[in-house]
Motif scaffolding. Structure first.
Motif, PDB file in Angstrom:
ATOM      1  N   GLU A 307     -11.221  74.367 -43.048  1.00 28.69           N
ATOM      2  CA  GLU A 307     -10.004  74.689 -43.815  1.00 28.69           C
ATOM      3  C   GLU A 307      -9.287  73.404 -44.185  1.00 28.69           C
ATOM      4  OE1 GLU A 307      -7.128  77.834 -43.004  1.00 28.69           O
ATOM      5  OE2 GLU A 307      -8.485  78.544 -41.437  1.00 28.69           O
ATOM      6  N   ILE A 308      -8.578  73.456 -45.310  1.00 26.78           N
ATOM      7  CA  ILE A 308      -7.859  72.260 -45.753  1.00 26.78           C
ATOM      8  C   ILE A 308      -6.366  72.567 -45.834  1.00 26.78           C
ATOM      9  CG2 ILE A 308      -7.505  70.742 -47.757  1.00 26.78           C
ATOM     10  CD1 ILE A 308     -10.522  70.790 -48.164  1.00 26.78           C
ATOM     11  N   LEU A 309      -5.562  71.667 -45.254  1.00 27.60           N
ATOM     12  CA  LEU A 309      -4.104  71.801 -45.324  1.00 27.60           C
ATOM     13  C   LEU A 309      -3.534  70.587 -46.052  1.00 27.60           C
ATOM     14  CD1 LEU A 309      -3.168  72.720 -41.610  1.00 27.60           C
ATOM     15  CD2 LEU A 309      -3.514  74.290 -43.517  1.00 27.60           C
ATOM     16  N   THR A 310      -2.449  70.808 -46.766  1.00 25.40           N
ATOM     17  CA  THR A 310      -1.766  69.675 -47.379  1.00 25.40           C
ATOM     18  C   THR A 310      -0.482  69.438 -46.604  1.00 25.40           C
ATOM     19  OG1 THR A 310      -2.683  70.246 -49.500  1.00 25.40           O
ATOM     20  CG2 THR A 310      -0.807  68.755 -49.524  1.00 25.40           C
ATOM     21  N   TYR A 311      -0.330  68.211 -46.124  1.00 26.81           N
ATOM     22  CA  TYR A 311       0.845  67.868 -45.316  1.00 26.81           C
ATOM     23  C   TYR A 311       1.435  66.572 -45.874  1.00 26.81           C
ATOM     24  CZ  TYR A 311       3.411  65.766 -41.437  1.00 26.81           C
ATOM     25  OH  TYR A 311       4.358  65.143 -40.684  1.00 26.81           O
ATOM     26  N   LYS A 312       2.688  66.667 -46.367  1.00 25.62           N
ATOM     27  CA  LYS A 312       3.292  65.537 -47.069  1.00 25.62           C
ATOM     28  C   LYS A 312       2.292  65.065 -48.130  1.00 25.62           C
ATOM     29  CE  LYS A 312       6.462  64.418 -43.367  1.00 25.62           C
ATOM     30  NZ  LYS A 312       6.837  63.511 -42.288  1.00 25.62           N
ATOM     31  N   ASN A 313       1.938  63.796 -48.092  1.00 25.14           N
ATOM     32  CA  ASN A 313       0.970  63.335 -49.102  1.00 25.14           C
ATOM     33  C   ASN A 313      -0.445  63.291 -48.535  1.00 25.14           C
ATOM     34  OD1 ASN A 313       1.466  61.314 -47.327  1.00 25.14           O
ATOM     35  ND2 ASN A 313       1.203  59.673 -48.816  1.00 25.14           N
ATOM     36  N   LYS A 314      -0.641  63.964 -47.402  1.00 22.33           N
ATOM     37  CA  LYS A 314      -1.937  63.849 -46.714  1.00 22.33           C
ATOM     38  C   LYS A 314      -2.735  65.152 -46.792  1.00 22.33           C
ATOM     39  CE  LYS A 314       0.112  60.642 -43.355  1.00 22.33           C
ATOM     40  NZ  LYS A 314      -0.276  59.363 -43.920  1.00 22.33           N
ATOM     41  N   THR A 315      -4.035  64.989 -46.759  1.00 20.83           N
ATOM     42  CA  THR A 315      -4.918  66.148 -46.712  1.00 20.83           C
ATOM     43  C   THR A 315      -5.504  66.234 -45.313  1.00 20.83           C
ATOM     44  OG1 THR A 315      -5.488  65.765 -49.002  1.00 20.83           O
ATOM     45  CG2 THR A 315      -6.945  67.216 -47.773  1.00 20.83           C
ATOM     46  N   ILE A 316      -5.270  67.358 -44.651  1.00 17.00           N
ATOM     47  CA  ILE A 316      -5.819  67.547 -43.305  1.00 17.00           C
ATOM     48  C   ILE A 316      -7.026  68.465 -43.411  1.00 17.00           C
ATOM     49  CG2 ILE A 316      -5.372  68.405 -40.969  1.00 17.00           C
ATOM     50  CD1 ILE A 316      -2.417  67.744 -41.385  1.00 17.00           C
ATOM     51  N   LYS A 317      -8.184  67.923 -43.072  1.00 12.30           N
ATOM     52  CA  LYS A 317      -9.421  68.705 -43.135  1.00 12.30           C
ATOM     53  C   LYS A 317      -9.732  69.189 -41.729  1.00 12.30           C
ATOM     54  CE  LYS A 317     -10.857  65.806 -46.922  1.00 12.30           C
ATOM     55  NZ  LYS A 317     -11.558  64.560 -47.281  1.00 12.30           N
ATOM     56  N   TYR A 318      -9.546  70.472 -41.547  1.00 11.50           N
ATOM     57  CA  TYR A 318      -9.719  71.049 -40.207  1.00 11.50           C
ATOM     58  C   TYR A 318     -11.114  71.640 -40.057  1.00 11.50           C
ATOM     59  CZ  TYR A 318      -9.380  74.431 -36.386  1.00 11.50           C
ATOM     60  OH  TYR A 318      -9.613  75.150 -35.235  1.00 11.50           O
ATOM     61  N   MET A 319     -11.768  71.264 -38.979  1.00 14.69           N
ATOM     62  CA  MET A 319     -13.088  71.823 -38.694  1.00 14.69           C
ATOM     63  C   MET A 319     -13.050  72.501 -37.339  1.00 14.69           C
ATOM     64  SD  MET A 319     -15.480  68.861 -40.233  1.00 14.69           S
ATOM     65  CE  MET A 319     -14.451  67.605 -39.546  1.00 14.69           C
TER      66      MET A 319
END
Lengths: 450, 254
Positions: A307-319
């Protein structure tokens, strides 16, 4: 009479639960029905067992079940399936109760059930499916399963000469069952751009037929790839019956039996699910690869692991990984390592808390090769999670990460995790942790912390 | 000339259940920290010449009972050599494989496998698996220490004429009915501890290398390893053990 009481009770209970919460009640009505009639599943009418397909194994059960069901439905078949993933006897009883008439009659073209490998003998005793796909049999959930042979013994109670098996050609333990079944169909994946090798000091496994050491020419997924035993000659077939070939990661396509497919997910473990699903659809249900190709265009996997989350200007790629399971961790590491851009790696391996006693297990991480990640342009590491973070950090240190490059946080505090993510200069964040922490992080972001 | 520590890794492919390779990484790292060359040789059913005395340290990881008969048949001719070996040299056997070095393994299906008889224990396969943390005190190479790890118990062990390796502070240990954990016989450690045990407990790894130095008449390395990370890990795991719910009764010493 017991059966009818159980059936009506389960139907009513199912409706009542759905009124309260739509996504629940996938197991309880069946469980309760089984207390009223212990042979509840056996008593349903009109089930042709040659049309019943079990999907079992360590990894990939849900995705394969989802895809088979999707292909068959897209081709106009009426399917009964436990898509919500309740894969014990109670879950299957719940689905059958829901789909049956008030007199317990069922009407479907095929029954496709994800089945927990540990409970397979119990399920089979009431629902003797004549077809079974085994995805793979690997190290998994050792607190309850111990070792793969423990599961193999469970499957031996079930597999019999009346069965048709659909087997992963490149997974030795699953292939072992070919000796017992009436007919075996093999599926596999050809070598591709993300196939990999591991160093000589990474153990392989013993040949399930002669106990001698097996060799893998390469891996497509951890512990799965072209294999051979030099002692007895047991080996993967060079051309399995259903083989995913011509994997094109740029165009997101692959071929099977010369039919071109759109690749809905370009994650290596999914390729085996594609091949297995297509094998079942043609061999058991008569849906050819050509007829199945269109359904790959709109396939959405339920409960995927990425899953991918957008946090501030960052992309968090969760596995999401399965705890105590080196193969899913290795797959996640390979995905990270294949991204050459600068990244932050946040690892939150955690206390295993499936049941009492909760315990600390990070040893499966030593089956995994972290070196490709370490060499893949990592700006910083964060190891978090209470009681486990030091061991996680130590695993990285043993693969060459300097202690100073790791922030160790003996905590699962969401604010502290995000504070560390804030410190990263890169906007490319990879996250591995358990679903509960991830859900809290998701809520944190959705709550406006963005 | 570079000084070399020779390690024998027994049945590494066949016995490969719980990240056991980590123990080799720990031995290698500590040996190399002291300036030695560490050579690891893998011993498997195809190995034609196996002489235990060629090695300074032997490690045998946990494996599936399914393969025990094949390994017992291979090691049987080396039984006496292995018994002599552990008189003076360090060997580590972990998890289920401890049973293989005992006298008999009684299986859940009522069959039995004859073990190597190197240590006097009886092993019984359990019907269900028991997994938990494991925490105990022990002594090795003259040094008292605490060991932390985990345990995936598929066989219970009953000690006959042997000394336990550790005394439980928390955990299931050999069979859930005593405070005994594992067996020590000479310099051979036979333990249920996973973790990997030599990664989580570098103080034990240090003592194994100290013993190798004594055996090889090398000076003992005085510069101690920085174990602060593992000490912190031990501390937080004790906190976890102290507060957790357990199914163990009498032996769950807090």
């Amino acid at each position: 009479m017991k059966f009818y009481l159980a059936l009506w009770f389960a139907k009513l209970m199912g409706i009542a639960i759905k009124l309260v919460s739509k996504g629940r009640g996938t197991n309880l009505p069946g469980e309760k029905a089984l207390t009223i009639d212990p042979d509840f599943v056996k008593h349903f009418k009109n089930i042709d067992y040659s049309k019943v397909i079990f999907i079992t194994g360590t990894n990939g059960k849900s995705s394969t079940t989802n895809l088979i069901t999707h292909i068959l439905k897209e081709n106009g078949k009426k399917i009964v399936s436990n898509l919500e993933g309740a894969n014990l006897l109670g879950g299957i009883a719940t689905v059958l109760a829901k789909e049956a008439s008030l007199s317990g009659k069922l009407k479907a073209d095929y029954y496709v059930f994800e089945t927990d490998e540990r409970y397979l003998p119990l399920i089979y005793a009431q629902l003797p499916a004549e077809n079974m796909l085994i995805t793979n049999l690997q190290k998994d959930q050792v607190q309850r399963n111990g070792d793969p042979d423990f599961i193999i013994r469970k499957l031996k109670e079930v597999v019999n000469p009346r069965m048709t098996l659909i087997l992963n050609n490149e997974e030795p333990r699953s292939r072992f069952f070919e000796e017992i079944a009436r007919r075996s169909i093999y599926y596999g994946v050809s070598r591709h751009d993300e196939s990999f090798n591991k160093g000589a000091d990474y153990p392989t496994q013993a040949c399930p037929k002669c106990h001698h050491d097996m060799s893998f020419d390469y891996y497509n997924v951890d512990s799965i790839g072209a294999f051979h035993c030099d002692f007895c000659g047991f080996a993967s077939k060079s051309t399995p019956d259903y083989e995913v070939t011509d994997l094109n990661f740029v165009e997101k396509s692959f071929k099977l039996k010369n039919v071109v497919f759109h690749m809905p997910y370009d994650l290596p473990f999914m390729f085996y699910n594609y091949a297995g699903a297509l094998a079942v659809c043609e061999e058991i249900c008569g849906i050819t690869p050509a007829a199945a190709t269109k359904s790959f265009e709109n396939f959405k996997n339920i409960g995927g692991r990425f899953e991918i989350l957008t946090y501030k200007n960052k992309t968090i790629k969760y596995m999401r990984i399965k705890q105590e399971n080196p193969d899913t961790l290795q797959s996640a590491l390979n995905i990270m390592a294949s991204d050459p851009s600068e990244k932050m790696v946040a690892l939150g391996l955690y206390v295993v808390n499936d049941f009492v006693p909760h315990y600390i297990n990070t040893f499966y991480a030593f089956d995994c090769d972290f070196k490709p990640v370490v060499e893949s342009n990592v700006e910083r590491y964060l190891c978090f999670s209470e009681h486990v973070s030091y061991d996680t950090a130590n695993r990285l240190i043993y693969d060459g990460v300097a202690k100073e490059a790791i922030t160790i946080m003996d905590s699962d505090d969401i604010n502290e995790i995000f504070a560390e993510i804030d410190k990263a200069e890169t906007d490319n964040i990879y996250l591995i942790t358990w679903i509960s922490t991830f859900e809290k992080m998701k809520k944190f972001i959705e709550g406006g912390q963005n | 000339m570079e000084q070399t520590i020779k390690v024998g890794w027994l049945f590494n492919n066949m016995f490969n259940l719980h990240g056991d390779r980590g123990n080799l990484l720990a031995i290698r790292a500590e040996g190399e920290r002291r300036g030695y060359r560490v050579e690891v040789e893998q011993i498997n059913l195809e190995t034609v010449v196996f002489n235990p005395m060629d090695f300074d340290f032997l490690f045998c990881p946990p494996g599936e009972i399914e393969h025990f008969e094949a390994v017992a048949a291979y090691l049987e001719p080396h039984r006496k050599e292995l018994m002599d070996y552990i008189e003076t040299r360090p060997m580590l056997v972990t998890g289920t494989t401890v049973g293989l070095f005992g006298e008999t393994i009684s299986r859940d299906d009522q069959s039995a496998i004859r073990g190597l008889g190197i240590i006097e224990i009886e092993a019984r396969e359990n019907h269900a698996v028991y997994g938990d943390d494991l925490y105990y005190s022990c002594q090795y190479n003259g040094k008292e220490m605490e060991i932390i790890g985990s345990q995936i118990q598929m066989i219970d062990l009953d000690i006959k004429e042997e000394s336990p390796f550790g005394r439980l502070k928390y955990g299931y240990g050999n069979n859930g009915a005593t405070k005994f954990e594992g067996v020590i016989s000479g310099k051979g450690i036979f333990t249920n501890t996973l973790g990997p045990v030599l990664v989580c407990n570098p103080w034990l790894t240090e003592e194994i290398i100290n013993l190798i130095e004594v055996n090889k008449n090398w000076p003992i390395w005085e510069d101690h390893r920085d174990n602060s990370l593992e000490q912190a890990s031990l501390k937080t795991k004790i906190v976890h053990i102290d507060k957790k719910e357990t199914r163990l009764k009498d032996i769950a010493v807090r």
